[in-house]
Design a protein around this motif. Sequence first.
Motif, PDB file in Angstrom:
ATOM      1  N   SER A  95       0.808  -1.223   0.000  1.00 36.58           N
ATOM      2  CA  SER A  95       0.000   0.000   0.000  1.00 36.58           C
ATOM      3  C   SER A  95       0.840   1.270   0.000  1.00 36.58           C
ATOM      4  O   SER A  95       0.412   2.292  -0.526  1.00 36.58           O
ATOM      5  N   GLN A  96       2.018   1.198   0.608  1.00 37.04           N
ATOM      6  CA  GLN A  96       2.909   2.361   0.639  1.00 37.04           C
ATOM      7  C   GLN A  96       4.342   1.909   0.881  1.00 37.04           C
ATOM      8  O   GLN A  96       4.574   0.798   1.338  1.00 37.04           O
ATOM      9  N   ASN A  97       5.289   2.770   0.570  1.00 36.29           N
ATOM     10  CA  ASN A  97       6.705   2.462   0.750  1.00 36.29           C
ATOM     11  C   ASN A  97       7.126   2.743   2.184  1.00 36.29           C
ATOM     12  O   ASN A  97       7.760   3.742   2.479  1.00 36.29           O
ATOM     13  N   SER A  98       6.736   1.843   3.082  1.00 37.42           N
ATOM     14  CA  SER A  98       7.146   1.956   4.480  1.00 37.42           C
ATOM     15  C   SER A  98       7.551   0.578   4.970  1.00 37.42           C
ATOM     16  O   SER A  98       7.084  -0.446   4.438  1.00 37.42           O
ATOM     17  N   ALA A  99       8.408   0.548   5.978  1.00 33.48           N
ATOM     18  CA  ALA A  99       8.857  -0.734   6.523  1.00 33.48           C
ATOM     19  C   ALA A  99       7.670  -1.538   7.038  1.00 33.48           C
ATOM     20  O   ALA A  99       7.598  -2.756   6.815  1.00 33.48           O
ATOM     21  N   GLN A 100       6.728  -0.884   7.682  1.00 30.41           N
ATOM     22  CA  GLN A 100       5.566  -1.596   8.218  1.00 30.41           C
ATOM     23  C   GLN A 100       4.714  -2.197   7.103  1.00 30.41           C
ATOM     24  O   GLN A 100       4.314  -3.355   7.182  1.00 30.41           O
ATOM     25  N   ALA A 101       4.445  -1.445   6.061  1.00 27.38           N
ATOM     26  CA  ALA A 101       3.617  -1.944   4.956  1.00 27.38           C
ATOM     27  C   ALA A 101       4.308  -3.102   4.232  1.00 27.38           C
ATOM     28  O   ALA A 101       3.660  -4.093   3.869  1.00 27.38           O
ATOM     29  N   ILE A 102       5.603  -2.986   4.034  1.00 24.31           N
ATOM     30  CA  ILE A 102       6.350  -4.061   3.370  1.00 24.31           C
ATOM     31  C   ILE A 102       6.354  -5.313   4.243  1.00 24.31           C
ATOM     32  O   ILE A 102       6.108  -6.423   3.758  1.00 24.31           O
ATOM     33  N   ALA A 103       6.607  -5.139   5.543  1.00 21.32           N
ATOM     34  CA  ALA A 103       6.629  -6.289   6.455  1.00 21.32           C
ATOM     35  C   ALA A 103       5.278  -6.991   6.487  1.00 21.32           C
ATOM     36  O   ALA A 103       5.212  -8.227   6.435  1.00 21.32           O
ATOM     37  N   GLU A 104       4.202  -6.232   6.556  1.00 17.51           N
ATOM     38  CA  GLU A 104       2.866  -6.831   6.583  1.00 17.51           C
ATOM     39  C   GLU A 104       2.575  -7.600   5.295  1.00 17.51           C
ATOM     40  O   GLU A 104       2.039  -8.706   5.329  1.00 17.51           O
ATOM     41  N   ALA A 105       2.921  -7.017   4.157  1.00 18.84           N
ATOM     42  CA  ALA A 105       2.653  -7.662   2.870  1.00 18.84           C
ATOM     43  C   ALA A 105       3.479  -8.934   2.703  1.00 18.84           C
ATOM     44  O   ALA A 105       2.966  -9.959   2.232  1.00 18.84           O
TER      45      ALA A 105
END
Length: 145
Positions: A35-45
């Motif tokens: 959804s966005q270029n963030s560590a949290q979004a990447i980790a969740e995906a």
Amino acid sequence: MDQLTLLTHTYQQTHISAPLGEWRVRGLRGATTVSQNSAQAIAEAVDELLNALEANNPLDPAEIVSITFSATPDLDAMFPAAVARQRPGWDQVPLLDVQQMQVNGSLKSCIRVLIHFNTPMPQNTLRPIYLRGAAQLRPDIARCS
């Protein structure tokens, strides 16, 4: 007998005696979007994708040969492999992150994975997983979760 000859001989004795056609290295694909270029979004995906791959395929970390993650150039907040490395039993799996080739009009914010692992299952029984916006990449073979 030199060391290389000894190792080769030992390998042949160990592996030729196993019935042929049972275990093979297979490749398992998957992809998702972020959804966005963030560590949290990447980790969740990445966690969601790996959970779906494990739920739909017989992945045993001890049988994984290697895993390659690719991310589109717009995702640089964290390495997808860093997420995989935190999974139980995955700390010894060889992991690699690469940047996906940029092609005009291609899917943005996408993380792909290729898992090579040993299994007796035929290739056509493995279930590739394409989540979120990545489902459009391979609708012919993907089973979306």
